[in-house]
Motif scaffolding. Structure first.
Motif, PDB file in Angstrom:
ATOM      1  N   ASP A 147       5.966   1.288  -3.187  1.00  8.35           N
ATOM      2  CA  ASP A 147       5.976  -0.173  -3.103  1.00  8.35           C
ATOM      3  C   ASP A 147       6.215  -0.698  -1.696  1.00  8.35           C
ATOM      4  OD1 ASP A 147       5.402  -0.599  -5.741  1.00  8.35           O
ATOM      5  OD2 ASP A 147       7.481  -0.723  -6.386  1.00  8.35           O
ATOM      6  N   GLU A 161      -4.631   0.180  -5.045  1.00 10.47           N
ATOM      7  CA  GLU A 161      -4.177   0.594  -3.707  1.00 10.47           C
ATOM      8  C   GLU A 161      -4.918  -0.170  -2.616  1.00 10.47           C
ATOM      9  OE1 GLU A 161      -3.044   5.232  -4.863  1.00 10.47           O
ATOM     10  OE2 GLU A 161      -5.032   4.714  -4.100  1.00 10.47           O
ATOM     11  N   SER A 162      -6.227  -0.298  -2.766  1.00  5.82           N
ATOM     12  CA  SER A 162      -7.017  -0.969  -1.719  1.00  5.82           C
ATOM     13  C   SER A 162      -6.660  -2.448  -1.615  1.00  5.82           C
ATOM     14  CB  SER A 162      -8.515  -0.794  -2.002  1.00  5.82           C
ATOM     15  OG  SER A 162      -8.895  -1.473  -3.186  1.00  5.82           O
ATOM     16  N   TRP A 166       1.374   5.908  -4.505  1.00  6.17           N
ATOM     17  CA  TRP A 166       1.887   4.543  -4.538  1.00  6.17           C
ATOM     18  C   TRP A 166       3.362   4.522  -4.167  1.00  6.17           C
ATOM     19  CZ3 TRP A 166      -0.776  -0.002  -5.442  1.00  6.17           C
ATOM     20  CH2 TRP A 166       0.012  -1.152  -5.473  1.00  6.17           C
ATOM     21  N   ILE A 213      -3.154  -2.666   0.131  1.00  7.51           N
ATOM     22  CA  ILE A 213      -3.193  -2.353   1.559  1.00  7.51           C
ATOM     23  C   ILE A 213      -3.829  -3.486   2.361  1.00  7.51           C
ATOM     24  CG2 ILE A 213      -4.232  -0.811   3.280  1.00  7.51           C
ATOM     25  CD1 ILE A 213      -3.950   1.433   1.169  1.00  7.51           C
ATOM     26  N   PRO A 261      -9.013   5.173  -1.630  1.00 10.19           N
ATOM     27  CA  PRO A 261      -7.999   4.559  -2.495  1.00 10.19           C
ATOM     28  C   PRO A 261      -8.621   4.044  -3.787  1.00 10.19           C
ATOM     29  CG  PRO A 261      -8.670   3.012  -0.814  1.00 10.19           C
ATOM     30  CD  PRO A 261      -9.371   4.310  -0.495  1.00 10.19           C
ATOM     31  N   ASN A 262      -7.791   3.909  -4.813  1.00 10.14           N
ATOM     32  CA  ASN A 262      -8.273   3.228  -6.013  1.00 10.14           C
ATOM     33  C   ASN A 262      -8.169   1.723  -5.786  1.00 10.14           C
ATOM     34  OD1 ASN A 262      -5.565   2.460  -6.545  1.00 10.14           O
ATOM     35  ND2 ASN A 262      -5.229   4.290  -7.791  1.00 10.14           N
ATOM     36  N   ILE A 270       3.064   0.989   0.956  1.00 10.90           N
ATOM     37  CA  ILE A 270       1.665   0.612   0.776  1.00 10.90           C
ATOM     38  C   ILE A 270       1.367  -0.784   1.329  1.00 10.90           C
ATOM     39  CG2 ILE A 270       1.759  -0.503  -1.511  1.00 10.90           C
ATOM     40  CD1 ILE A 270      -0.701   1.380  -2.173  1.00 10.90           C
ATOM     41  N   ILE A 308      -3.013   9.315  -0.605  1.00  5.02           N
ATOM     42  CA  ILE A 308      -1.895   8.375  -0.600  1.00  5.02           C
ATOM     43  C   ILE A 308      -1.347   8.268  -2.016  1.00  5.02           C
ATOM     44  CG2 ILE A 308      -3.352   6.337  -0.984  1.00  5.02           C
ATOM     45  CD1 ILE A 308      -1.402   4.789   0.830  1.00  5.02           C
TER      46      ILE A 308
END
Length: 314
Positions: free
Chosen positions: A167, A191-192, A165, A195, A187-188, A170, A163
């Motif tokens: 805006d 990101e996590s 990024w 989400i 995910p980093n 996500i 995935i």
């Protein structure tokens, strides 16, 4: 029919990397860089090369054109032992290039991409799934790839989601539904949290567990977080005192993680291999300059997890 460990789809970029820049240039001003690299990048390239160095066999399905940059990408792949014969080849320029500036621990990017006919690319991927065999498919978690994902699942392949990024995407409920089609997702932390709408990695991994079968949250130098039958496990990372470039660290983590999984390692030890690969990668300029080989894994990591002498569980 070709048989591979993993099929990897998505674009490959040529990267122009400026490092050790004293400060970001202001409009109309010039700044001299202390380091420079012209290389290939993007998650498809980095993961393919990193897994090949670990002794795995990836099928690289990136779209490539007839321009100089595409020819350069093909030559770099072949030099790494990754075949470009399964790439989606088009008879026109398909330039995908990123300029990166690394300054005082921060990075800025400018990217250009020639347009890609995504419908034809998807048709090519569906045809490739008919002709090739692999245990895993790495694919971007985007709606246009759902037919490809469903086809791979019907063949018994594990789906590994990548995935980027975006805006709008996500935070969308559609992404959460799409993730339910996957098996592995790494995910980093930002990101996590985006989400799941949570505030901590521990909260995020709990929500992620309801979306995808095997979520693992990357925590950078602090390692990674996963959920097991014992509860939440935090697998420590490896200290790098003077990182040179963090580009592609997450892709190298993924390469190590999947290599461990494909070799039958325990998931926690596969994450340790991922952490090791990610830490090694930041010691070079560009995404693959310092990606480790399997010989390095045997020499440097095996003393800590000796039960995998020879690559598989003893």
């Amino acid at each position: 029919m070709g048989t591979f460990d993993v099929m990897i789809c998505g674009p490959i970029f040529t990267d122009i990397v400026f490092s050790a820049v004293p400060h970001m240039p202001s409009p109309g001003k010039e700044v001299l860089s202390q380091g420079f690299e012209f290389t290939c990048g993007g998650s498809t390239y980095i993961t393919s090369v990193a897994m090949a160095r670990l002794g795995m066999k990836p099928a690289m399905l990136a779209p490539l054109g007839n321009d100089f940059l595409s020819h350069f990408i093909r030559s770099q792949l072949e030099n790494e032992g990754v075949s470009s014969s399964y790439a989606y080849s088009v008879d026109h320029p398909l330039r995908q290039v990123t300029a990166a500036i690394n300054s005082q621990g921060d990075r800025a990017f400018v990217t250009y991409q020639d347009p890609l006919d995504t419908d034809r690319y998807q048709s090519y991927l569906l045809d490739a799934l008919e002709r090739l065999e692999a245990r895993m498919l790495i694919v971007n978690a985007r709606p246009e790839f759902v037919p490809v994902i469903e086809k791979a699942r019907s063949k018994g392949m594990s789906i590994v989601f990548d995935i980027g990024w975006d805006d709008e995407w996500i935070y969308s409920s559609e992404l959460k539904e799409l993730l339910k089609l996957g098996h592995w997702f790494t995910p980093n932390l930002p990101e996590s949290l985006a989400i799941t709408g949570t505030d901590t990695p521990e909260e995020a991994i709990e929500v992620m567990q309801s979306l995808v079968e095997h979520p693992i949250i990357k925590l950078g130098p602090e390692g990674a977080l996963l959920k097991t039958a014992r509860g939440i496990d935090r697998i420590p990372g490896y200290l790098v005192e003077h990182p040179i470039d963090t580009t592609g660290a997450g892709d190298n983590f993924l390469a190590g993680l999947l290599t461990g999984i494909l070799k039958g390692w325990d998931i926690a030890d596969a994450v340790r291999l991922g952490n090791y690969c990610g830490a090694k990668s930041v010691q070079g300029l560009g995404g693959t300059a310092a990606s480790p080989t399997w010989q390095q894994v045997q020499a440097e990591l095996y003393p800590f997890i000796p039960r995998y002498q020879g690559g598989h569980r003893q």
